[in-house]
Scaffold this active site. Structure first.
Site, mmCIF file in Angstrom:
data_model
loop_
_atom_site.group_PDB
_atom_site.id
_atom_site.type_symbol
_atom_site.label_atom_id
_atom_site.label_comp_id
_atom_site.label_asym_id
_atom_site.label_seq_id
_atom_site.Cartn_x
_atom_site.Cartn_y
_atom_site.Cartn_z
ATOM 1 N N GLY A 1 2.622 3.729 1.461
ATOM 2 C CA GLY A 1 3.166 3.988 2.793
ATOM 3 C C GLY A 1 3.686 5.403 2.941
ATOM 4 O O GLY A 1 4.016 5.837 4.038
ATOM 5 N N GLY B 1 0.826 -1.213 0.000
ATOM 6 C CA GLY B 1 0.000 0.000 0.000
ATOM 7 C C GLY B 1 0.854 1.254 0.000
ATOM 8 O O GLY B 1 2.076 1.195 0.144
ATOM 9 N N ARG C 1 3.168 13.270 -8.427
ATOM 10 C CA ARG C 1 3.113 12.361 -9.572
ATOM 11 C C ARG C 1 1.740 12.448 -10.218
ATOM 12 O O ARG C 1 0.716 12.503 -9.526
ATOM 13 C CB ARG C 1 3.380 10.949 -9.077
ATOM 14 C CG ARG C 1 3.279 9.897 -10.143
ATOM 15 C CD ARG C 1 4.053 8.670 -9.774
ATOM 16 N NE ARG C 1 3.420 7.926 -8.695
ATOM 17 C CZ ARG C 1 3.999 6.886 -8.090
ATOM 18 N NH1 ARG C 1 5.209 6.497 -8.434
ATOM 19 N NH2 ARG C 1 3.377 6.239 -7.127
ATOM 20 N N ARG D 1 -2.282 -1.028 -9.879
ATOM 21 C CA ARG D 1 -1.102 -1.845 -10.109
ATOM 22 C C ARG D 1 -1.528 -3.305 -10.159
ATOM 23 O O ARG D 1 -2.623 -3.645 -9.682
ATOM 24 C CB ARG D 1 -0.121 -1.687 -8.942
ATOM 25 C CG ARG D 1 0.242 -0.254 -8.641
ATOM 26 C CD ARG D 1 0.416 -0.040 -7.130
ATOM 27 N NE ARG D 1 0.562 1.388 -6.812
ATOM 28 C CZ ARG D 1 1.710 2.026 -6.770
ATOM 29 N NH1 ARG D 1 2.825 1.365 -6.988
ATOM 30 N NH2 ARG D 1 1.759 3.313 -6.500
ATOM 31 N N ASP E 1 3.926 -4.654 -7.563
ATOM 32 C CA ASP E 1 3.330 -3.401 -7.068
ATOM 33 C C ASP E 1 3.869 -2.201 -7.845
ATOM 34 O O ASP E 1 3.373 -1.091 -7.685
ATOM 35 C CB ASP E 1 3.590 -3.220 -5.570
ATOM 36 C CG ASP E 1 5.068 -3.345 -5.213
ATOM 37 O OD1 ASP E 1 5.686 -4.345 -5.602
ATOM 38 O OD2 ASP E 1 5.596 -2.434 -4.564
ATOM 39 N N ASN E 2 4.884 -2.418 -8.674
ATOM 40 C CA ASN E 2 5.440 -1.327 -9.464
ATOM 41 C C ASN E 2 5.103 -1.479 -10.940
ATOM 42 O O ASN E 2 5.784 -0.930 -11.795
ATOM 43 C CB ASN E 2 6.958 -1.248 -9.266
ATOM 44 C CG ASN E 2 7.324 -0.837 -7.853
ATOM 45 O OD1 ASN E 2 6.524 -0.192 -7.167
ATOM 46 N ND2 ASN E 2 8.508 -1.196 -7.409
ATOM 47 N N GLY F 1 7.309 7.584 5.932
ATOM 48 C CA GLY F 1 6.356 8.265 5.061
ATOM 49 C C GLY F 1 6.972 9.379 4.232
ATOM 50 O O GLY F 1 6.267 10.127 3.566
#
Ligand code: AMP
Ligand code: MG
Length: 489
Positions: A87, A85, A171, A178, A248-249, A121
């Site tokens: 983070g 997730g 971004r 994803r 996840d990327n 974070g």
């Protein structure tokens, strides 16, 4: 700028709702004026550095934004982590641009969330500048990618191996779905949520899947595969190594996402790896299509329950798509490589011609970008190709060049037309690792963005020689033999 927050409307199992954590002293460092205009950010705001610093640090919320941190899992270097997730990221919401295209706006480095685990974070200044430079360079090179709107310094330190200045990068992506987002719900056997995600993906990225309503989710997988193949082919065209293609990327939109340990290949070698943590070369340059197929297979597993309640039947429908990935990829790759050498109509033997060029580049340790440029320029005068400059064993490449010219002569187009085609495929400048590092260092030492702005100006015209281009075309002195990248944590 009108936020719509489409993703928050999916329901709170998909994210954790929380606001960015304010920072001490935000200051705007880089701003992408062109992108701001496209996103319809009002001109008064776009020129108000103080207000931009407040908004794009998360200290103040843009009107209508409902910040969330998205939930996802992921296979990291082949090992499954059920709970990753965002983070250190906050999705502010989505907006429509001038052309009616929808974009997610996300802050990265904006504070902790329910997914932070032991992380702070935050994001360091260097990696934030790096993401801005790399993503804008990739966009100008014509590669599907997330964009960067802003880098804001925080006035706070982040603690990594040493203490570093902190920053937040904004971004912009066509979505942040994803492969890992689907895996998150698959791990919980939440078929309803996977259906919701698939419908969301179809609506946002692949509306064609609904045209004939038979098997829309099979079509969705097929469309994602097509986009992913196009993406990786484009990476290979310009020598991009993502570095951390964990599930996840990998964005299912087919955009390059997560500019962590990415790098550009200098000397051609299919095994090139720069990431310090990729000890096995899992994400090496030429492994990228293999890994894309592996990641897509993980996605296919997630959507099996939507295909058929009989698992074997579902596998029967999706497996052929996974199995044909390598052939589909090779066709697209060969077509692209043929264009890099000025061939428009690919024939079976061209594979051999391409492979023998790549073998020569590898054995002679030639630079990928410089060599294709030299070949392009060599068509100015077929009799005196200026590939000479790059040659170590002239005979090997001379033989290849003879074969290449014979092949070009068989085409209906002239050498000049072939050269034009090559000019569009072969950049004269790429964000070379040593220049990216030098620019980041200059920015950090001076706290002044001019070095980055000058570099980005050149990178915005990668197929054209500008007055400053030659400053950035050279290979690293050590040919990047000692170059290493790190995850931007
Ligand atoms: P990445 O390597 O950037 O793809 O990140 C992998 C995972 O680690 C994601 O879930 C990130 O949100 C999380 N992460 C990375 N850096 C931090 C950080 N400084 N604080 C909290 N989470 C982080
Ligand atoms: Mg990531």
């Amino acid at each position: 700028m009108k936020f719509i927050n489409t993703y928050s409307h999916l329901g709170d199992t998909f994210y954790h709702k929380n606001n960015p954590t304010p920072v001490d002293n935000p200051a705007l460092f880089l701003w992408n004026e062109t992108l701001a205009e496209q996103l319809q950010i009002p001109s008064e705001l776009s020129h108000d550095k103080h207000a931009l610093a407040q908004y794009f640090s998360g200290n103040q919320l843009l009107p209508g934004s409902e910040p969330i941190s998205m939930a996802y899992s992921g296979h990291q270097f082949g090992h499954f982590s059920p709970q990753l997730g965002d983070g250190r990221a906050h999705l502010l919401g989505d907006v429509l641009d001038k052309s009616g295209n929808r974009w997610d706006i996300q802050l990265k480095g904006s504070g902790r969330s329910a997914f932070s685990r032991n992380g702070d974070g935050r994001c360091a200044f260097g990696p934030a500048i790096r993401e801005f430079i790399m993503s804008e360079a990739m966009c100008a090179l014509g590669i599907p990618t997330t964009r960067s709107l802003a880098v804001v310094t925080t006035g706070e330190q982040v603690h990594r191996e040493t203490s570093l200045p902190g920053a937040i990068v904004t971004r912009v992506a066509s979505s942040h779905l994803r492969v890992g987002t689907f895996q998150y719900f698959s791990a919980q056997a939440n078929t309803q949520a996977i259906k919701t995600l698939c419908d969301f993906a179809i609506q946002r990225h692949y509306p064609g899947c609904l045209v004939d309503k038979v098997d829309p989710y099979v079509m969705l997988l097929d469309s994602i595969i097509e986009k992913q193949i196009e993406l990786i082919v484009q990476w290979l065209r310009i020598g991009f190594i993502h570095g951390v293609m964990n599930t996840d990327n990998m964005a299912i939109s087919g955009e390059t996402i997560d500019y962590g340990p990415c790098a550009m290949m200098g000397t051609y070698n299919p095994q090139t790896v720069y990431s310090s943590i990729d000890k096995q070369g899992r994400y090496a340059f030429m492994q990228q299509p293999v890994i894309a197929q592996w990641n897509i297979a993980r996605l296919a597993e997630c959507i099996l329950p939507l295909i058929d309640s009989d698992n074997n039947k579902a596998i029967g429908k999706l497996q052929p798509l996974i199995e044909e990935f390598p052939n589909r990829f090779n066709l697209a790759y060969t077509k692209m490589m043929a264009k890099k050498i000025g061939i428009t109509n690919v024939e079976a033997e061209d594979q051999t011609l391409i492979n023998s060029l790549l073998d020569t580049l590898k054995t002679q340790e030639l630079d990928y970008t410089i060599s294709f440029n030299a070949l392009t320029q060599s068509l100015d005068s077929v009799d005196s190709p200026n590939i000479q400059a790059e040659k170590k064993q002239p005979d090997a490449l001379n033989q290849w060049i003879d074969n290449w010219h014979q092949r070009l002569n068989k085409q209906a187009i002239s050498h000049q037309q072939a050269q034009q085609l090559m000019t569009q495929q072969n950049p004269v400048v790429i964000p070379r690792n040593h220049h990216v590092e030098a620019v980041i260092q200059q920015c950090q030492q001076t706290n002044n963005p001019v070095a980055a702005e000058k570099f980005i100006r050149v990178l915005k015209s990668p197929y054209q020689l500008l007055a400053d281009t030659s400053e950035y075309q050279d290979q690293a002195r050590d040919r990047d033999q000692c170059y290493q990248t790190f995850c931007g944590t």
